[in-house]
Enzyme design. Structure first.
Site, mmCIF file in Angstrom:
data_model
loop_
_atom_site.group_PDB
_atom_site.id
_atom_site.type_symbol
_atom_site.label_atom_id
_atom_site.label_comp_id
_atom_site.label_asym_id
_atom_site.label_seq_id
_atom_site.Cartn_x
_atom_site.Cartn_y
_atom_site.Cartn_z
ATOM 1 N N HIS A 75 -3.197 -26.174 -9.116
ATOM 2 C CA HIS A 75 -2.953 -25.351 -7.928
ATOM 3 C C HIS A 75 -4.040 -25.631 -6.891
ATOM 4 O O HIS A 75 -5.220 -25.446 -7.172
ATOM 5 C CB HIS A 75 -2.988 -23.859 -8.301
ATOM 6 C CG HIS A 75 -1.709 -23.367 -8.910
ATOM 7 N ND1 HIS A 75 -1.369 -22.041 -8.914
ATOM 8 C CD2 HIS A 75 -0.696 -24.027 -9.538
ATOM 9 C CE1 HIS A 75 -0.188 -21.897 -9.514
ATOM 10 N NE2 HIS A 75 0.232 -23.094 -9.902
ATOM 11 N N PRO A 295 -10.439 -9.017 -14.925
ATOM 12 C CA PRO A 295 -9.693 -10.273 -14.828
ATOM 13 C C PRO A 295 -9.331 -10.700 -13.405
ATOM 14 O O PRO A 295 -8.808 -11.773 -13.193
ATOM 15 C CB PRO A 295 -8.438 -10.019 -15.654
ATOM 16 C CG PRO A 295 -8.342 -8.561 -15.805
ATOM 17 C CD PRO A 295 -9.705 -8.008 -15.678
HETATM 18 P P1 FAS Z 1 -12.080 -13.502 -27.984
HETATM 19 O O1 FAS Z 1 -12.112 -11.992 -27.998
HETATM 20 O O2 FAS Z 1 -10.909 -14.204 -27.390
HETATM 21 O O3 FAS Z 1 -12.190 -14.046 -29.490
HETATM 22 C C1 FAS Z 1 -13.071 -13.431 -30.412
HETATM 23 C C2 FAS Z 1 -12.522 -13.680 -31.808
HETATM 24 O O4 FAS Z 1 -13.453 -13.134 -32.750
HETATM 25 C C3 FAS Z 1 -11.193 -12.982 -32.027
HETATM 26 O O5 FAS Z 1 -10.263 -13.882 -32.569
HETATM 27 C C4 FAS Z 1 -11.528 -11.858 -33.017
HETATM 28 O O6 FAS Z 1 -10.468 -11.599 -33.931
HETATM 29 C C5 FAS Z 1 -12.724 -12.441 -33.742
HETATM 30 N N1 FAS Z 1 -13.589 -11.419 -34.331
HETATM 31 C C6 FAS Z 1 -13.936 -10.219 -33.810
HETATM 32 N N2 FAS Z 1 -14.754 -9.565 -34.660
HETATM 33 C C7 FAS Z 1 -14.931 -10.377 -35.750
HETATM 34 C C8 FAS Z 1 -15.651 -10.260 -36.956
HETATM 35 N N3 FAS Z 1 -16.366 -9.175 -37.247
HETATM 36 N N4 FAS Z 1 -15.594 -11.285 -37.830
HETATM 37 C C9 FAS Z 1 -14.872 -12.401 -37.547
HETATM 38 N N5 FAS Z 1 -14.148 -12.570 -36.429
HETATM 39 C C10 FAS Z 1 -14.188 -11.561 -35.534
HETATM 40 N N6 FAS Z 1 -9.602 -13.619 -18.937
HETATM 41 C C11 FAS Z 1 -9.136 -14.268 -17.852
HETATM 42 O O7 FAS Z 1 -9.777 -15.220 -17.400
HETATM 43 N N7 FAS Z 1 -7.960 -13.887 -17.265
HETATM 44 C C12 FAS Z 1 -7.212 -12.844 -17.767
HETATM 45 O O8 FAS Z 1 -6.161 -12.521 -17.242
HETATM 46 C C13 FAS Z 1 -7.650 -12.155 -18.904
HETATM 47 N N8 FAS Z 1 -6.908 -11.135 -19.441
HETATM 48 C C14 FAS Z 1 -7.383 -10.481 -20.538
HETATM 49 C C15 FAS Z 1 -6.647 -9.428 -21.131
HETATM 50 C C16 FAS Z 1 -7.148 -8.746 -22.243
HETATM 51 C C17 FAS Z 1 -6.340 -7.621 -22.865
HETATM 52 C C18 FAS Z 1 -8.393 -9.105 -22.797
HETATM 53 C C19 FAS Z 1 -8.959 -8.361 -23.999
HETATM 54 C C20 FAS Z 1 -9.124 -10.148 -22.238
HETATM 55 C C21 FAS Z 1 -8.615 -10.853 -21.110
HETATM 56 N N9 FAS Z 1 -9.312 -11.917 -20.533
HETATM 57 C C22 FAS Z 1 -8.875 -12.579 -19.449
HETATM 58 C C23 FAS Z 1 -10.565 -12.334 -21.066
HETATM 59 C C24 FAS Z 1 -10.294 -13.233 -22.237
HETATM 60 O O9 FAS Z 1 -9.521 -14.311 -21.840
HETATM 61 C C25 FAS Z 1 -11.621 -13.593 -22.818
HETATM 62 O O10 FAS Z 1 -12.538 -13.972 -21.805
HETATM 63 C C26 FAS Z 1 -11.549 -14.702 -23.838
HETATM 64 O O11 FAS Z 1 -10.628 -14.330 -24.825
HETATM 65 C C27 FAS Z 1 -12.958 -14.884 -24.403
HETATM 66 O O12 FAS Z 1 -12.855 -15.677 -25.510
HETATM 67 P P2 FAS Z 1 -13.826 -15.408 -26.756
HETATM 68 O O13 FAS Z 1 -15.211 -15.272 -26.279
HETATM 69 O O14 FAS Z 1 -13.477 -16.456 -27.743
HETATM 70 O O15 FAS Z 1 -13.427 -13.961 -27.297
HETATM 71 C C1 PHB Z 2 -3.014 -14.702 -15.624
HETATM 72 O O1 PHB Z 2 -2.220 -15.628 -15.340
HETATM 73 O O2 PHB Z 2 -2.934 -14.033 -16.685
HETATM 74 C C2 PHB Z 2 -4.109 -14.364 -14.649
HETATM 75 C C3 PHB Z 2 -4.326 -15.194 -13.573
HETATM 76 C C4 PHB Z 2 -5.345 -14.886 -12.683
HETATM 77 C C5 PHB Z 2 -6.107 -13.752 -12.885
HETATM 78 C C6 PHB Z 2 -5.891 -12.923 -13.980
HETATM 79 C C7 PHB Z 2 -4.877 -13.227 -14.867
HETATM 80 O O3 PHB Z 2 -7.096 -13.448 -12.007
#
Ligand code: FAS
Ligand code: PHB
Length: 392
Positions: A75, A295
């Site tokens: 994009h 986000p």
């Molecule tokens: P993660 O949370 O993805 O991964 C951590 C892992 O550790 C998980 O698999 C979990 O099961 C595991 N874990 C936890 N506790 C543990 C334990 N005690 N023992 C072993 N494993 C354990 N980011 C964006 O850029 N755009 C978005 O739109 C966006 N939307 C989001 C919506 C939601 C609901 C959430 C929660 C986050 C969102 N994010 C978004 C942010 C998201 O993308 C995170 O930045 C990304 O998942 C970060 O990755 P990790 O650091 O790997 O953490």
């Molecule tokens: C998404 O595609 O989930 C998305 C894209 C941009 C954002 C947040 C979420 O800033």
């Protein structure tokens, strides 16, 4: 109790843990990933969708970007809508960079597939994961698997276990400083197999609240509307969601909205959070384990990649060049970029959302900033360089 050994114990098989494991493997550094959930559960979480160029470059370096280049959507611009008008921010013209739309689920799947193909060790559905002795020279991780206790001895632990993980929670409270801002609203998100309303993202500011039009492909769309913190996804029928989304978009855009049944519907709270420092002896925090952004700026996943870049370089330097300079500088380097992304995400969230207690003056400030932003090349360039991602 089976006891095994590795160089780096990675806690968490989300994007942070998997990407760190992939990069270390390419340099011959042994790492074991310990994940509390199943692989399917991890893949089932619908999250981010926009990748910065530096994140794409890192996935190239990890050797997992073939499908991303084949299916990702580059994009060159992003749109802001307010006052019933659309304003395009020309990312390419302003920064000579673009972003790539490619879902976090797909990034995670690519990393999982590559790890399995390489025969690298990932322990899924580990229970009672605990980290020990990271303040000394012989850290270890304990966990139970199918009811059997295990110990993993290691040189270092990478806490990639997200906001609710065990690693940050295992750091003595007096060794950690946290900063937090909780926003007075959430995002109700819908995933649907309908073509996107526009070929680039639309961040919409409206009198009814914020909305975001995003996508996963030319046939799968991702939409969000700002909702109250006490709202529940179950209260929203698909029709109610589509009607509310349409009300928050300019009429000519809403007229192109293709609706259909939701395949995922959930509410995410918004918060800014940073834990400092990101290193505690032989334990390093990376990704959501150390910080959370609203986000709005599409920074969460990209910041996780940023931490992994710095931590991988530090561990590579340690294991291959036998220098501790990288690990000593990790926290300061990672946090410098984290705070810039926190600022941008807070700023764009503050600009685009309706705040329940907002005064008429604050509403005028939002309007004036939006008007200034789209009328100034300099202001748009500042937004663009943050949105495409600041350099590592
Ligand atoms: P993660 O949370 O993805 O991964 C951590 C892992 O550790 C998980 O698999 C979990 O099961 C595991 N874990 C936890 N506790 C543990 C334990 N005690 N023992 C072993 N494993 C354990 N980011 C964006 O850029 N755009 C978005 O739109 C966006 N939307 C989001 C919506 C939601 C609901 C959430 C929660 C986050 C969102 N994010 C978004 C942010 C998201 O993308 C995170 O930045 C990304 O998942 C970060 O990755 P990790 O650091 O790997 O953490
Ligand atoms: C998404 O595609 O989930 C998305 C894209 C941009 C954002 C947040 C979420 O800033």
């Amino acid at each position: 109790m089976p006891t095994t050994r590795t160089q780096v114990a990675i806690i968490g098989a989300g994007p942070s843990g998997l990407l760190l494991g992939a990069l270390l493997a390419r340099k011959g550094v042994d790492a074991v990933i310990i994940e509390q959930r199943s692989a399917d559960y991890v893949l089932g979480r619908i999250r981010a969708g926009v990748l910065e160029q530096v994140t794409v470059d890192l996935l190239d370096e990890a050797g997992v970007s073939e499908r991303l280049h084949a299916e990702g959507l580059p994009h060159d611009g992003v749109n802001l809508s307010f006052g019933a008008e659309m304003h395009r921010i020309d990312l390419k013209a302003l920064t000579n960079k673009h972003v790539v739309v490619y879902g976090q689920t797909e990034v995670t799947r690519d990393l999982m597939d590559a790890r399995a193909a390489a025969g690298l060790s990932t322990v899924y559905e580990a229970q009672d994961v605990a980290v020990h002795d990271f303040g000394g020279s012989q850290p270890r991780v304990t966990y139970t698997l199918n009811g059997e206790a295990h110990t993993l001895q290691c040189d270092f632990i990478a806490g990639c276990d997200g906001y609710h993980g065990v690693c940050r929670a295992s750091v003595p409270a007096d060794a950690l400083q946290t900063h937090e801002k909780v926003y007075p609203f959430g995002w109700l998100g819908v995933l649907a197999d309908v073509p996107p309303v526009a070929h680039e993202l639309i961040y919409a500011h409206s009198e009814r609240g914020f909305a975001l039009c995003s996508m996963r492909s030319a046939t799968r769309s991702r939409y969000y509307v700002q909702c109250s913190l006490d709202d529940q996804a179950s209260r929203w029928s698909d029709d109610a969601f589509w009607a509310e989304l349409a009300r928050r978009l300019p009429a000519d855009v809403a007229a192109n909205l293709v609706t259909g049944p939701s395949i995922e519907k959930s509410i995410a709270p918004l918060r800014s959070f940073v834990a400092e420092p990101m290193r505690f002896g032989r334990l390093f925090l990376a990704g959501d384990a150390a910080h959370i952004v609203p986000p709005t700026g599409a920074k969460g996943l990209n910041l996780a990649a940023s931490d992994v870049h710095y931590l991988f370089e530090a561990l590579r330097e340690l294991f291959l060049d036998h220098s501790e300079a990288g690990i000593d500088a990790y926290s300061q380097k990672a946090l410098a970029r984290v705070w810039k992304a926190e600022r941008f995400s807070w700023w764009l969230t503050s600009l685009m959302h309706l705040f329940p207690e907002q005064s008429p003056f604050e509403q005028r400030m939002q309007q004036a900033e939006l008007d200034y932003l789209v009328s100034s090349e300099h202001a748009m360039a500042a937004l663009a360089e943050n949105y495409v991602g600041l350099p590592y």
